[in-house]
Design an enzyme around this catalytic site. Structure first.
Site, mmCIF file in Angstrom:
data_model
loop_
_atom_site.group_PDB
_atom_site.id
_atom_site.type_symbol
_atom_site.label_atom_id
_atom_site.label_comp_id
_atom_site.label_asym_id
_atom_site.label_seq_id
_atom_site.Cartn_x
_atom_site.Cartn_y
_atom_site.Cartn_z
ATOM 1 C CB SER A 120 50.397 50.939 39.789
ATOM 2 O OG SER A 120 49.532 50.667 38.746
ATOM 3 C CG HIS A 141 47.114 47.039 41.227
ATOM 4 N ND1 HIS A 141 48.120 46.133 41.000
ATOM 5 C CD2 HIS A 141 47.338 48.072 40.403
ATOM 6 C CE1 HIS A 141 48.927 46.616 40.070
ATOM 7 N NE2 HIS A 141 48.481 47.792 39.701
ATOM 8 C CD GLU A 153 48.704 42.656 43.027
ATOM 9 O OE1 GLU A 153 49.620 41.845 43.176
ATOM 10 O OE2 GLU A 153 48.915 43.847 42.727
ATOM 11 C CG ASN A 192 53.593 45.691 39.396
ATOM 12 O OD1 ASN A 192 53.665 45.024 38.356
ATOM 13 N ND2 ASN A 192 52.750 46.683 39.524
#
Ligand SMILES: NC(=O)c1ccc[n+]([C@@H]2O[C@H](COP(=O)([O-])OP(=O)(O)OC[C@H]3O[C@@H](n4cnc5c(N)ncnc54)[C@H](O)[C@@H]3O)[C@@H](O)[C@H]2O)c1
Length: 285
Positions: A120, A141, A153, A192
């Protein structure tokens, strides 16, 4: 197109479901973990998820059994990597561990095997130079829980080749997931970063006494149509996860916007981490 044979390294919350999701897409998978107990837990948990779908009439029993049968388990990394075209690593978020796994995979796996990391926070360039094939390394991801969350991702590093990017996008699609391509390594990738920005604003409003956390959640849920407001989502993912992510972003960017909120820090220090501890912002049965 022939499907690439996949190995998933690490059978924790992410790896177990990445393997199962791929198998649902018809891909043969070897799931590896150093812990045999973890592999057993992964198998049991995946069986539970798929059987619940069968009970609800969302998946045919034959398809569930075939998908479960497509995931082979092993504690031996060499056995997992030897016959794989594609590896997704999903072990602890520890740079040293990831680098040594990549170095070992580089020695064992066939020369054209792609090596992806589900990290991450670590861009692939931090890991890829432990191998002799940085052009075949990429971030993929996934989101928790992988059996439910549609997005992947795909993040290219400075040395990732176009062909590797295409293979990673194709693998995500073959797994029944929607990939997006991120052309530059950037902390937090897309989701994120946007989540952090919104969450940070929510904490700023809370810390400034503008509104209570319940009202901020309600405002975001009703006004932006998000399924969960930032505080409810924090409780769901674990407030320690939110706190550590903010600390990481603050440390790496030095940007005051990412400094963790004092109220968040207090919750974490008091062990009120959300659903998993029975209390976070909200109380749970
Ligand atoms: N949990 C999330 O919400 C989430 C979301 C997206 C990405 N990620 C990333 O996925 C990765 C895994 O996270 P997780 O939450 O599944 O962790 P986890 O702690 O649930 O699982 C990690 C697994 O790795 C295994 N492991 C450790 N060292 C190993 C080794 N040398 N070889 C093989 N297996 C080994 C452990 O036994 C454990 O089963 C991390 O990089 C994390 O950043 C996590």
């Amino acid at each position: 197109m022939t499907l690439e044979r996949l190995a998933v390294v690490g059978a924790g919350s992410m790896g177990a479901q990445i393997a199962q999701q791929a198998a649902l897409g018809g891909i043969d998978v070897t799931l590896q973990d150093t812990s045999a107990e973890q592999l057993e837990k992964a198998a049991e948990s995946n069986r539970g998820h798929l059987m619940r779908r069968v009970e609800k009439g969302k998946l045919a029993e034959g398809d569930a059994k075939a998908a479960l049968g497509r995931v082979r388990m092993t504690t031996d990394l060499a056995e997992a990597a030897r016959d794989s075209d594609f590896v997704i690593e999903a072990v602890f978020e520890d740079l040293g561990v990831k680098r040594s796994i990549f170095a070992e995979l580089d020695r064992i796996a066939p020369a054209n095997t792609l090596l992806a990391s589900n990290s991450s926070t670590m861009g692939i360039s931090k890991i890829a130079d432990a191998t002799s094939r940085p052009e075949l390394c990429v971030n993929m991801h996934f989101f928790y829980p992988v059996l439910v969350m549609d997005l992947v991702e795909v993040v290219r590093g400075p040395n990732t080749s176009d062909e590797t990017v295409e293979r990673a996008m194709a693998m995500a699609r073959a797994m029944g997931r929607t990939p997006v391509l991120i052309n530059k390594e950037i902390d937090g990738f897309i989701v994120n970063r946007i989540l952090h920005a919104a969450t940070q604003e929510a904490y700023r409003l809370l810390d400034a006494g503008v509104a209570g956390f319940e009202d901020i959640d309600i405002a975001v849920e009703k006004g932006l149509n998000w399924p969960m407001g930032p505080f409810r989502l924090g409780d769901f993912s674990g407030l320690d996860v939110t706190y550590n992510a903010r600390r990481h972003m603050f440390k790496t960017t030095g940007d005051e916007r990412y400094r963790p909120s004092a109220q968040l820090e207090a919750k974490v220090k008091a062990g009120k981490l959300g659903r998993k501890t029975g209390e976070g912002w909200y109380k749970y049965e």
